[in-house]
Each structure stands twice: as structure tokens, then as C-alpha cells.
Enzyme design. Sequence first.
Site, PDB file in Angstrom:
ATOM      1  N   GLU A  46       0.858  -1.185   0.000  1.00 27.61           N
ATOM      2  CA  GLU A  46       0.000   0.000   0.000  1.00 27.61           C
ATOM      3  C   GLU A  46       0.890   1.228   0.000  1.00 27.61           C
ATOM      4  O   GLU A  46       1.678   1.431   0.931  1.00 27.61           O
ATOM      5  CB  GLU A  46      -0.908   0.000   1.224  1.00 27.61           C
ATOM      6  CG  GLU A  46      -1.864  -1.173   1.279  1.00 27.61           C
ATOM      7  CD  GLU A  46      -2.635  -1.232   2.580  1.00 27.61           C
ATOM      8  OE1 GLU A  46      -2.663  -0.215   3.305  1.00 27.61           O
ATOM      9  OE2 GLU A  46      -3.195  -2.299   2.884  1.00 27.61           O
ATOM     10  N   ASP A  57      -4.932   8.615  10.969  1.00 20.95           N
ATOM     11  CA  ASP A  57      -3.571   8.149  11.191  1.00 20.95           C
ATOM     12  C   ASP A  57      -2.993   8.646  12.502  1.00 20.95           C
ATOM     13  O   ASP A  57      -3.277   9.757  12.952  1.00 20.95           O
ATOM     14  CB  ASP A  57      -2.674   8.598  10.029  1.00 20.95           C
ATOM     15  CG  ASP A  57      -3.054   7.939   8.727  1.00 20.95           C
ATOM     16  OD1 ASP A  57      -3.247   6.709   8.745  1.00 20.95           O
ATOM     17  OD2 ASP A  57      -3.179   8.635   7.712  1.00 20.95           O
TER      18      ASP A  57
END
Length: 258
Positions: A46, A57
Amino acid sequence: MNRIDQLFKERPHGLLSIYFCAGCPTLEGTAGVIRTLQKNGVDMIEVGIPFSDPMADGVVIQEAATCALKNGISLAKIFEQLRHIRHDVTIPLILMGYLNPIYQFGFERFCQKCKECGIDGVIIPDLPYREYQEEYKATAERYDIRVIMLITPETSEERIREIDAHTSGFIYMVSSASLTGAQKGFNDEKVAYFKRIEAMHLRNPHLVGFGISNKQTFDAACSHSSGAIIGSAFVTLLNQTKGDAEAAICQLKENISK
């Protein structure tokens, strides 16, 4: 056949997918990291598209995104870096990023560039499932791009089954509702969640991500899914080794095997 589908057909269990942020720690290192990860036995990659407000995140990936943006990375630059990647890379490649930069780039143009570079799928954490169905699915399918949807412990069974019925590739099973970041272990509640999803016998395979960094978390993920996605732990090692992807992935594989 799409390379993601081919991977799960050939290797339904024990998969290792690695996330890293394009343009970090060096602007021009993206393609080199991909080639090194493939050489060292990673099953899928990814590639993160940096964004100034990465809401899902944790600190490690936030800082990586900030570094990449300061280095001058952009979505257009990522596609330029990946233009020839399929000359020697055969494993599935996924772009992972937030909707804003993709929307600004233009979704059809984005899918077209993905197709040109050999990108097999995309993960857009802030793309609502309903919006995907109504506005993005037809375009993605036209370019054979798998749009991977995320589920969490809070996602209802009804929504999970709907996602399973109307998407392909795999389902990204977020280990918790918190931010990304390494954890020492999964508690009983998280393991129960893994078992609950496993018992649903979904049509799509699923991978567990968020919090995987050692043998305990890796084995727990692989025991109840097709494999694990590791991001923060690899990004940390990549920074510590000053961009030496070989050293970083070798250390990570050692960490999850002992």
C-alpha cells in the site's frame, strides 16, 4: 485477472501487506522501496498518498505525510514515479489516501492513471460507502480498480454484509476504532471481534490492519483472517534506517517472527 484477486486465489492465508508513505523519507525513493519489499517476500504493498490532515492516522504516519509534503511529493509526482514500476514488479499495488487530493485530481483521471501505472486497488478511508456506491463505483470498475472498504468493531453486521456483497478485492478489517499505530498485543475484546468477522464467512477475504508490529499481533491477525497489514511499524523502521528499505523490512520480518 486483477492482481489482488489472483493473490488471494493463490495464497488465501498468511499474507503480509506493507504500507509506506510515498515521498518519505526521500522524495525519489518510492519505486525503490516497492522493489525492495517485493524482493524480500512482501505479498502486497500500500503506497500512501500524503495529505495535510490525515484524520485516521497516528503520529508516525502523520509525521511521514508531513515529511513527504515538505519534500515536494504530490499525487502527480507519485504517478510519475510509478510510471514504469510494472517493468519488474508483479505483486499487487494499492494506493491509500484521503478523498480530498483524489477529488482535486479528478476521480476518473485518477483511475486512468492507476490503470496506466498498474495500480490494482485504492483505499480511501474517508470515502463513505454510500457515496462510493452512488458516485465512484462505476468509474472504478470501468478501469478494473478495486476500491477497498474498511470495517471496524463498531461496523454493524448489516453494513458489513452490504459492503461484502457490493465490493471486491478484500475487506480492510481495522483492528480498533482508534488511530493507526503499533501495539504490543490485542486484548480479548479485539480477538473476539476478529473471531466474529471470521464466523460471518464473508464472500471477500479480509486483512487485519492497525496496531500490528510483533509476532503476537501478527499471529493473532493471521489466525482469524487472510493476513496482516503493517504500516506504522515499517514506517518507523524506514525512518530509523534513513530510507534503507532492505534493512527496515528485514528487521520488521524478524520482529514478527520471534
